[in-house]
Design an enzyme around this catalytic site. Structure first.
Site, PDB file in Angstrom:
ATOM      1  CD  GLU A 172      -3.125  -0.980   2.136  1.00 26.11           C
ATOM      2  OE1 GLU A 172      -3.021  -0.127   3.044  1.00 26.11           O
ATOM      3  OE2 GLU A 172      -4.077  -1.777   2.073  1.00 26.11           O
ATOM      4  CD  GLU A 291      -4.011  -5.723   3.152  1.00 28.26           C
ATOM      5  OE1 GLU A 291      -4.927  -5.051   3.720  1.00 28.26           O
ATOM      6  OE2 GLU A 291      -2.811  -5.420   3.214  1.00 28.26           O
TER       7      GLU A 291
END
Length: 498
Positions: A172, A291
């Site tokens: 991320e 995720e």
């Protein structure tokens, strides 16, 4: 009663079922590791301190691959803190989750745990506070057979080469919350340099570049394009992350979450293919949806700990899932299977305690959340080829996604055995579903299971671990047609045999 029809044919396939679709995620966050998968002194703990009750549930869940050690945690992690004798390991501040990390559990323990759980490790690299050299050091320690400083160190710690094949190049990095957050240009350049160097040691590694942390990010789309322009020749996957919740009480839209996942995957695939076209490349970049889950509350939510304190393994986002959440999880799995031509890896985040299908208490029991069941059933039944299905369904209106099909479905076919996965996203009432299976050569229902409850908010707990369990699903198979009535807000799976 409203009705829906589904048509399928084993001749029309999407792609093989990817076993890595059934991955999960272990991060050093909250109680996922400590008192989750690892608790020395627990009544079920083995010689390594691993909770055997959690290991058994992990195997029952049907997990294929586990991403580790993060997550936001990895962007400040020093991998070498978690290898070798435990007595010499340092305690560190974990800035990502405002905790103290003891490093009692690290890479060496994770690989041993994976072997016992029967899962493939997926290793994430710190590209937040670290870079190319540290990535190469980790690779040498983990994978080189011997005869170098770090591979010999691993052997001194009692282990032969770990042979990790699947690696995430950071986590991320588009997010301002991320330690070492970078622009797309900065990250893309670093990821390309890291990937190129790692392939100098092992050309056959599978590498994942960071995509957007959410399709809601203002840089979504442009981030993927910029990163892939730098990394296209060196990586195999671009990541997607998505969490879905019902904080605003808009249950109709929440039940339509898979529509968003479908659009997210299609958008990233289109962007990747556009970059490939620019480069006149025949290579296809696949998606690592590493995720995904239902998650209530914002990213900074604490469960019951003082956010100003620094403690070891505090409770963090230990969401209690209900029947409706389980139906959404089942539908998200339908979406992932439907995109098996491009989604090569997917990881339910996380495995234990932290927004997890498995819950534990320190010194106490482990139990299955309602979301455990659609994952375990889908992992067990999905095999062979994913089939294209044509669905004609009534619609339901949603505030977020407009009118969507009430019934969603996917099917798989393997050597005369057909698996059909169905969901009724309507809150208004049942839908009768008719599935034309005449071309599949199946004549009996081997198994039928459903997730449904009149109380859509029903949950499991340590005191009532089986309040929500799969129930037998009534269906008929007559003249090549499977007929089932799906109650409102329900998920079902059927195994049919020849």
């Amino acid at each position: 009663m409203p009705s829906a029809t589904i048509t399928l044919d084993p001749a029309f396939t999407i792609a093989p079922v990817r076993r890595r679709t059934f991955g999960t995620f272990v991060e050093h966050m909250g109680r996922c590791v400590y008192t989750g998968i690892y608790e020395p002194g627990h009544a079920t703990a083995d010689e390594d301190g691993f909770r055997k009750d959690v290991l058994e549930l992990t195997r029952e869940l049907g997990v294929s691959v586990v991403r580790y050690p993060g997550g936001n945690f990895v962007s400040g992690y020093r991998w070498e803190d978690g290898v070798g004798p435990r007595a010499g390991r340092p305690r560190r501040l974990d800035l990502a989750w405002h905790s103290v990390e003891t490093n009692e559990f690290g890479l060496d323990e994770f690989i041993r745990w994976c072997a016992k759980a029967g899962v493939e490790p997926m290793m994430a690299i710190n590209l937040g506070t670290r870079g190319v050299q540290e990535a190469l050091d980790l690779q040498e320690y983990a994978n080189h057979p011997g005869g170098t400083a770090l591979s010999d160190l691993r052997e001194q710690h009692g282990a032969s080469a770990y042979g990790i094949e699947l690696w995430c190049l950071g986590n991320e990095m588009d997010g301002p919350w991320q330690i070492g957050h970078k622009t797309a240009e900065e990250y893309g350049r670093m990821a390309a340099e890291t990937a190129r160097a790692m392939r100098m040691i092992e050309p056959g590694l599978e590498l994942v570049a960071c995509g957007s942390s959410s399709s809601r990010m203002p840089t979504f789309g442009s981030w993927e394009q910029t990163v892939l322009r730098e990394t296209y020749d060196f990586v195999d996957y671009i990541s997607c992350h998505a969490y879905y919740g019902n904080d605003d009480g808009d249950t109709a839209s929440f039940l339509g979450s898979a529509v968003n996942m479908d659009r997210f995957i299609d958008a990233v695939t289109a962007t990747a293919d556009a970059v490939g076209a620019e480069r006149k490349s025949s290579k296809k970049i696949h998606i690592s949806f590493d995720e995904w889950n239902v998650w209530y509350g914002d990213r900074s939510r604490r469960t019951d700990e003082d956010s100003d304190g620094w403690s070891v393994a505090p409770r963090r986002i230990e969401d209690e899932y209900n029947v409706t959440d389980a139906v959404v999880v089942g539908n998200l799995l339908i979406s992932l299977l439907r995109h098996s031509d491009r989604v090569g890896v997917a990881c339910l985040a996380q495995l234990a305690n932290v927004i997890a299908p498995i819950m534990t208490e320190r010194g106490g029991p482990a139990w299955r959340q309602p979301t455990f069941h659609p994952f375990a059933i889908t992992s067990r039944l999905a095999a062979g080829q994913v089939l294209r299905v044509e669905t004609d369904s009534p619609t339901v209106s949603t505030a977020r996604y407009g009118d969507i099909a009430a019934v969603d479905a996917v099917a798989t076919y393997d050597e005369g055995r057909l698996a059909v996965f169905l969901v009724n996203r309507s809150t208004e009432g049942p839908v009768e579903v008719s599935v034309d299976v005449s071309r599949a050569g199946v004549f009996s229902i081997a198994e039928g299971l459903a997730i449904h409850d009149e109380d859509g908010l029903a949950t499991n707990s340590a005191d009532h671990p089986d309040r929500v369990t799969p129930q037998a699903a009534d269906a008929k198979l007559v003249d090549g047609r499977l007929t089932v009535t799906l109650p409102a807000v329900s998920w079902a799976a059927f195994s049919l045999a020849g």
